[in-house]
Design a protein around this motif. Structure first.
Motif, PDB file in Angstrom:
ATOM      1  N   VAL A 257      38.750  60.178  -6.789  1.00  0.00           N
ATOM      2  CA  VAL A 257      38.161  60.804  -5.611  1.00  0.00           C
ATOM      3  C   VAL A 257      37.292  61.951  -6.092  1.00  0.00           C
ATOM      4  N   ASP A 258      36.104  62.102  -5.516  1.00  0.00           N
ATOM      5  CA  ASP A 258      35.325  63.311  -5.743  1.00  0.00           C
ATOM      6  C   ASP A 258      34.589  63.644  -4.457  1.00  0.00           C
ATOM      7  N   ASP A 259      33.536  64.479  -4.550  1.00  0.00           N
ATOM      8  CA  ASP A 259      32.884  64.937  -3.326  1.00  0.00           C
ATOM      9  C   ASP A 259      32.153  63.818  -2.590  1.00  0.00           C
ATOM     10  N   ARG A 260      32.023  62.652  -3.218  1.00  0.00           N
ATOM     11  CA  ARG A 260      31.417  61.514  -2.542  1.00  0.00           C
ATOM     12  C   ARG A 260      32.428  60.691  -1.768  1.00  0.00           C
ATOM     13  N   GLY A 261      33.710  60.869  -2.058  1.00  0.00           N
ATOM     14  CA  GLY A 261      34.751  60.132  -1.357  1.00  0.00           C
ATOM     15  C   GLY A 261      35.637  59.363  -2.308  1.00  0.00           C
ATOM     16  N   MET A 262      36.266  58.305  -1.782  1.00  0.00           N
ATOM     17  CA  MET A 262      37.132  57.442  -2.579  1.00  0.00           C
ATOM     18  C   MET A 262      36.264  56.435  -3.325  1.00  0.00           C
ATOM     19  N   GLN A 263      36.541  56.287  -4.629  1.00  0.00           N
ATOM     20  CA  GLN A 263      35.762  55.332  -5.392  1.00  0.00           C
ATOM     21  C   GLN A 263      36.232  53.907  -5.114  1.00  0.00           C
ATOM     22  N   CYS A 264      35.284  53.054  -4.774  1.00  0.00           N
ATOM     23  CA  CYS A 264      35.534  51.630  -4.605  1.00  0.00           C
ATOM     24  C   CYS A 264      34.687  50.877  -5.630  1.00  0.00           C
ATOM     25  N   THR A 265      34.802  49.575  -5.657  1.00  0.00           N
ATOM     26  CA  THR A 265      34.113  48.821  -6.711  1.00  0.00           C
ATOM     27  C   THR A 265      32.603  48.829  -6.541  1.00  0.00           C
ATOM     28  N   ASP A 266      32.123  48.988  -5.303  1.00  0.00           N
ATOM     29  CA  ASP A 266      30.689  48.914  -5.067  1.00  0.00           C
ATOM     30  C   ASP A 266      30.046  50.252  -4.724  1.00  0.00           C
ATOM     31  N   ASP A 267      30.849  51.260  -4.356  1.00  0.00           N
ATOM     32  CA  ASP A 267      30.278  52.548  -3.946  1.00  0.00           C
ATOM     33  C   ASP A 267      31.443  53.496  -3.678  1.00  0.00           C
TER      34      ASP A 267
END
Length: 717
Positions: free
Chosen positions: A517-527
């Motif tokens: 997790v960072d300031d962009r949100g939860m990491q998923c496989t595509d974004d």
């Protein structure tokens, strides 16, 4: 209907599911049964659902105490081993995940083993079984202007929820949820909310700073709160000052009066052997005080100097800091209902953000050569320094510029609340508290939601979005290790943003997320999926976001529909994060709430202080086998001789004031939650039998084990 009663598929008996409290248990009969609905009026005490079956016995897979009452409700016996002649009886069986009552006409006997309680009737007959959810709802909402004097009038009605003003109100099931408070232009109290005339008044200066700390007293004493220059409690012919330190003195009055009520109630409907009564140094006439009006009884309690009995009082469970702001008035009934000690700090000490996104002492420890953190910054040391991120396991998979992200909490206002002497600590107000539960009104309100629930099983979803963290994904093996609760457990890997959206929108009871997790949100496989987006739909009830700096993303889940969760305030190294995730998994599976689970985990892991609870810290996903949440500690005194300490925490409907008893031949005394029971000189064989009753967290030599790991004990030496 909130309670479903269905025949068992693989044995004679019934499955009882309480959809409100997320509890489920089984009871067994001596023959297959088909439950027929019956009138709830067949029971002496109120029930939500009632069925009739024909059986010759009833067995529940837990050790319980059976209360036997006559047709007019008179208590005839209370024990776990008894025999009664032919007659008409109403039985109460405690503990059970719901209130459990039975009514029949027959002689019977009650026997217990080390794991079950069995009621055998003289002959097979019709038995009516009644079940009542332990969920409690407020009677209504008080509308009030938020100036301090109007607020005093509203707070004066919190005691309307008490079902009695006798000492029995120290039982959690007899206190009731206080009415809600809602800001408005005019003062209005619904007709069904009536404050009992307790004869107790609390005088307090008209300021939020002075009013908030007396809120739990107003509730528990059913007191009228009025403005005055010096803070005090008054009854007919007596005055008890709360000066000069109102917060401390109010906390002392609450703890002392509650403790004495638990002792006095042994003179009433529940004349049990109580450890606290045997241990108290207070020389009071308990029988007379039991019969006395509340105000007279309270005056006698408070005449005893607090310093005289302080050492015998149990460590209180919860302190809640509520900033003295009119925006926080709606949280007051929830805090009062928990019997929390209340402080109202006018200022909050800011906590400086440390280097690398760490927060002071919460900064993640330096990772070793093969270690990595669960955020967006890479580890450049070690033999693989300079390799691609996918090889060295440092940066988040799919991150295009790891070094540019990860400071997800950089703009948050961190505060460092003053330390507390209680087990748990909550914070209501602006700021991100270090080492305390960030409570929110949204989450408190969700305690009261009782929408229709489709599934009768508890659903746990483990999502692992990074292959290097698969070790923690094995926590799925730790959920569902229960013989009385049915779990649906699913593990999913490498989800896309669309799949993660679907997960969050599903009716999952507990989401255990492992990844970045960072300031962009939860990491998923595509974004990255930003949980702060307004269009996100959230139905997940509770969660653990075991990733770096997951606070803001977790707080967004609370605002959008979740009740409570555990998040991180800083970067967390993978190994301790994995360990904490596995500890929390077992504790939640064992019925602990979020706040207590994290408290126990912090005893084991220093890095646990990098985590806090957001939302409603009292959230659970299931109920413990014992009702209360129990932590044990064992110490060997000499060869094959042991000392046992049992610490019981309030949990769900088994709140402060619940009776419990360690099941050993060395102790026949009852204790009240949150007292600590000490049982000495236990043989190795008996301790092993106790450890096998239920899977519990056990501390030995300051290290955390589980009871199913500790026998045979001789192998642990």
């Amino acid at each position: 209907m909130s309670i479903d009663i269905d025949p068992l598929c693989d044995a004679p008996g019934l499955t009882v599911t309480d959809h409100i409290e997320n509890t489920q248990f089984e009871l067994y009969t001596d023959r297959p049964v088909t439950p027929r609905p019956s009138p709830v009026e067949d029971h002496y005490f109120p029930v939500d659902a009632s069925v009739t079956v024909e059986t010759g016995s009833i067995e529940i897979p837990r050790i319980a105490v059976v209360e036997v009452r006559s047709s007019d409700g008179a208590l005839l016996a209370r024990d776990d081993d008894l025999t009664m002649p032919a007659g008409e009886y109403h039985l109460g069986i405690d503990p059970a995940p719901t209130k459990l009552y039975s009514h029949f006409e027959s002689g019977f006997s009650v026997t217990t083993t080390d794991r079950t309680t069995r009621i055998d009737l003289e002959t097979a007959t019709e038995v009516t079984l009644g079940f009542r959810s332990l969920h409690q709802r407020p009677a209504g909402t008080i509308t009030t202007p938020t100036d301090p004097e109007s607020l005093m009038d509203a707070i004066s009605h919190l005691g309307s929820a008490l079902q009695t003003t006798s000492p029995e109100r120290s039982f959690p099931t007899l206190r009731g949820h206080p009415p809600l408070i809602e800001p408005g232009t005019a003062f209005h109290v619904p007709d069904r909310i009536e404050r009992p005339e307790s004869g107790v008044r609390i005088v307090v200066p008209p300021s939020y700073r002075d009013v908030y700390p007396v809120v739990p007293l107003a509730y528990y004493f059913a007191a009228e709160v009025v403005p005055g220059s010096e803070t005090r409690i008054e009854g007919d012919g007596w005055i008890h000052s709360l000066e000069p330190d109102v917060e401390r003195r109010a906390a002392e009055a609450l703890r002392q009066s509650f403790h004495f009520d638990c002792i006095a109630r042994t003179e009433g409907f529940y004349p049990v052997d109580l450890h606290e009564r045997e241990a108290t140094v207070a020389d009071l006439d308990w029988a007379t005080l039991y019969e006395a009006p509340l105000a007279e009884r309270l005056g006698a309690y408070l005449e005893v100097p607090f310093e005289r009995i302080e050492s015998e009082l149990p460590k209180w469970t919860l302190t809640t800091d509520i900033r003295p702001d009119p925006d926080n008035v709606e949280a007051l009934p929830f805090v009062a209902g928990e019997l929390s000690i209340v402080r109202s700090p006018e200022t909050a000490t800011p906590a400086e953000t440390g280097p690398g996104g760490g927060i002071g002492f919460l900064r993640a420890p330096e990772p070793g050569p093969a270690e990595f953190v669960r955020g967006g910054t890479g580890v450049e040391e070690g033999p693989d320094a300079g390799a691609e991120p996918a090889r060295r396991g440092a940066g988040p998979r799919g991150a295009d510029a790891p070094g540019d992200h990860g400071a997800a909490l950089g703009s948050a206002e961190f505060v460092r609340p003053d330390p507390v002497e209680t087990v748990e600590h909550a914070w209501v107000g602006d700021g991100v508290p270090l080492d305390a539960n960030k409570a929110t009104l949204d989450a408190y309100r969700r305690r009261l939601e009782t929408g229709a629930v489709e599934q009768s099983r508890i659903s746990v979803l483990v999502v692992c979005n990074d292959e290097q963290m698969r070790e923690e994904g094995k926590v799925s093996e730790l959920y569902g290790l229960r013989d009385m609760v049915q779990f649906d457990i699913e593990v999913r890997h490498d989800l896309t943003c669309a799949e993660m959206r679907d997960v969050l929108a599903s009716d999952v009871d507990f989401l255990h997320y492992v990844g970045h997790v960072d300031d962009r949100g939860m990491q998923c496989t595509d974004d990255y999926l930003d949980l702060t987006r307004e269009d996100l739909r959230v139905s997940v009830s509770a969660f653990l976001l075991n990733a770096c700096q997951s606070y803001e993303q977790g707080e967004a889940l609370i605002h959008r529909g979740s009740r409570g969760g555990i998040v991180t305030l800083s970067d967390v190294a993978n190994s301790p994060a994995t360990t904490l995730g596995r500890i929390v998994a077992r504790l939640m599976n064992s019925g602990f709430n979020l706040r207590t689970a994290l408290h126990v985990a912090k005893r084991e892991l220093l890095t646990g202080h990098q985590y806090i609870v957001v939302g409603d810290g009292a959230t659970t996903i299931c109920q413990s086998r014992s009702g209360v949440a129990v932590v044990g500690e064992i110490t060997s005194t000499e060869s094959s001789i042991w000392d046992l300490t049992v610490e019981a925490y309030p949990n769900g409907p088994y709140g402060i004031g619940t009776l419990y008893r360690p099941v050993t031949t060395k102790s026949e005394a009852n204790y009240t939650v949150p007292s600590v029971a000490h049982v000495g000189d236990i043989s190795e064989e008996e301790l092993e039998e106790w450890l096998q009753l239920e899977t519990l967290p056990i501390f030995r030599q300051e290290e955390l084990y589980w009871s199913d790991e500790l026998f045979p004990l001789r192998d642990q030496e």
